[in-house]
Design a protein around this motif. Structure first.
Motif, PDB file in Angstrom:
ATOM      1  N   VAL A 128       0.822  -1.209   0.000  1.00 15.58           N
ATOM      2  CA  VAL A 128       0.000   0.000   0.000  1.00 15.58           C
ATOM      3  C   VAL A 128       0.857   1.261   0.000  1.00 15.58           C
ATOM      4  N   LEU A 129       1.775   1.354   0.952  1.00 15.25           N
ATOM      5  CA  LEU A 129       2.613   2.545   1.068  1.00 15.25           C
ATOM      6  C   LEU A 129       3.932   2.383   0.326  1.00 15.25           C
ATOM      7  N   GLY A 130       4.519   1.197   0.403  1.00 15.75           N
ATOM      8  CA  GLY A 130       5.805   0.943  -0.246  1.00 15.75           C
ATOM      9  C   GLY A 130       6.958   1.183   0.707  1.00 15.75           C
ATOM     10  N   ARG A 131       8.015   0.412   0.525  1.00 13.01           N
ATOM     11  CA  ARG A 131       9.181   0.527   1.411  1.00 13.01           C
ATOM     12  C   ARG A 131       9.822   1.916   1.338  1.00 13.01           C
ATOM     13  N   ALA A 132       9.942   2.444   0.113  1.00  9.80           N
ATOM     14  CA  ALA A 132      10.623   3.733  -0.059  1.00  9.80           C
ATOM     15  C   ALA A 132       9.867   4.848   0.655  1.00  9.80           C
ATOM     16  N   ARG A 133       8.556   4.894   0.482  1.00 16.12           N
ATOM     17  CA  ARG A 133       7.779   5.955   1.129  1.00 16.12           C
ATOM     18  C   ARG A 133       7.729   5.778   2.635  1.00 16.12           C
ATOM     19  N   ALA A 134       7.628   4.542   3.089  1.00 13.23           N
ATOM     20  CA  ALA A 134       7.632   4.304   4.535  1.00 13.23           C
ATOM     21  C   ALA A 134       8.956   4.751   5.148  1.00 13.23           C
ATOM     22  N   ALA A 135      10.073   4.386   4.497  1.00 12.75           N
ATOM     23  CA  ALA A 135      11.390   4.797   4.994  1.00 12.75           C
ATOM     24  C   ALA A 135      11.521   6.319   4.962  1.00 12.75           C
ATOM     25  N   ALA A 208      -3.110   6.214   1.482  1.00 16.11           N
ATOM     26  CA  ALA A 208      -1.884   6.081   2.271  1.00 16.11           C
ATOM     27  C   ALA A 208      -0.835   7.086   1.819  1.00 16.11           C
ATOM     28  N   ARG A 209      -0.679   7.258   0.520  1.00 13.11           N
ATOM     29  CA  ARG A 209       0.345   8.176   0.021  1.00 13.11           C
ATOM     30  C   ARG A 209      -0.017   9.630   0.306  1.00 13.11           C
ATOM     31  N   GLU A 210      -1.307   9.928   0.353  1.00 10.62           N
ATOM     32  CA  GLU A 210      -1.737  11.278   0.733  1.00 10.62           C
ATOM     33  C   GLU A 210      -1.356  11.564   2.188  1.00 10.62           C
ATOM     34  N   VAL A 211      -1.579  10.594   3.054  1.00 10.59           N
ATOM     35  CA  VAL A 211      -1.240  10.758   4.471  1.00 10.59           C
ATOM     36  C   VAL A 211       0.265  10.883   4.660  1.00 10.59           C
ATOM     37  N   ALA A 212       1.039  10.176   3.827  1.00 11.08           N
ATOM     38  CA  ALA A 212       2.490  10.092   4.016  1.00 11.08           C
ATOM     39  C   ALA A 212       3.254  11.301   3.502  1.00 11.08           C
ATOM     40  N   VAL A 213       2.579  12.280   2.925  1.00 15.02           N
ATOM     41  CA  VAL A 213       3.266  13.510   2.505  1.00 15.02           C
ATOM     42  C   VAL A 213       3.393  14.426   3.726  1.00 15.02           C
TER      43      VAL A 213
END
Length: 260
Positions: A128-135, A208-213
């Motif tokens: 969902v989020l991906g390793r790169a974005r999570a890191a 998830a990517r919206e939250v992770a910005v």
């Protein structure tokens, strides 16, 4: 049905599907409702974060009269920080209520399905989020925290006060982000066939990517520590913001092809 009589939500759903290479999937009222509530919840979350940042700025610039004693200054700052803690709790509660609003609409859409399809593999943070974005997200919060603590330890009292505000704000943003990601990862799948499974997963990825910005993390130094004047520490903050923005752009470009 003519274009004039198609409900706005259905037209938005059709455009959303076409933009993701799913033009063959028919837009449904349930999908339209889910997209609509997400759009409104994101606007409300942006407003809540803006109000929070304005409040942080007001706490930072609020000063007692110049003839105030050290005890009065300390008491005034303590009251301001307690108010900021209350604002942090209010922000986390607001984000949680917005997530619950989205969940209720999803639940109603699921109840309207004649059948429910099970996702073959339960979506996890890697898909969902991906390793790169999570890191990137973890690194961004960690770097901001290290810079704030460094300001807290080595600088003068005015800068330390700003750093305390920064740390409190970061704690609130971290908790709010964690709760939002948990909601995205744990909510049930709303789908009744293979196409709607794809749609549900893409929607989860975008949420998830919206939250992770970490927009608010980048904004916190501007409304807190930068008010103490530009020096080597604040140049470090500027470098942190620029480098993290560049890193996010690089990750977005690198993962764009694999989003589907």
């Amino acid at each position: 049905m003519s274009a004039e009589t198609v409900p706005t939500g259905i037209r938005i759903a059709r455009l959303w599907l076409a933009g993701r290479g799913l033009a063959e999937v028919p837009p449904t009222p349930g999908l339209a409702a889910r997209l609509t509530v997400r759009r409104r919840a994101r606007v409300a979350a942006a407003v809540a974060l803006a109000v929070f940042l304005v409040a942080v700025a007001l706490v930072n610039v609020a000063q007692l009269p110049s003839d105030a004693t050290d005890d009065e200054l300390g008491a005034g700052r303590l009251v301001a920080l307690l108010g900021l803690v209350a604002l942090v709790l209010a922000l986390v509660l607001t984000l949680s209520l917005l997530d619950r609003w989205v969940w209720r609409v999803d639940q109603r859409a699921a109840a309207a399905l004649a059948r429910r399809a099970a996702h073959p593999v339960r979506p996890d943070w890697r898909s969902v989020l991906g390793r790169a974005r999570a890191a990137f997200l973890v690194t961004t919060f960690a770097a901001a925290t290290v810079l704030a603590i460094a300001n807290l330890v080595v600088r003068d009292s005015t800068a330390r006060y700003a750093a305390i505000i920064q740390v409190v704000g970061l704690c609130g943003l971290a908790v709010g982000t964690a709760l939002q990601l948990r909601h995205v990862l744990t909510r049930p799948v709303v789908a009744d066939d293979e196409n709607s499974l794809t749609v549900d997963h893409l929607m989860r990825v975008e949420d998830a990517r919206e939250v992770a910005v970490p927009t608010a993390v980048w904004s916190l130094p501007v409304v807190s520590v930068f008010a103490t004047g530009l020096d080597s520490w604040n140049y470090a903050w500027l470098a942190f913001i620029v480098l993290s923005v560049v890193a996010l752009v690089a990750i977005t470009v690198a993962t764009a092809r694999g989003a589907r």
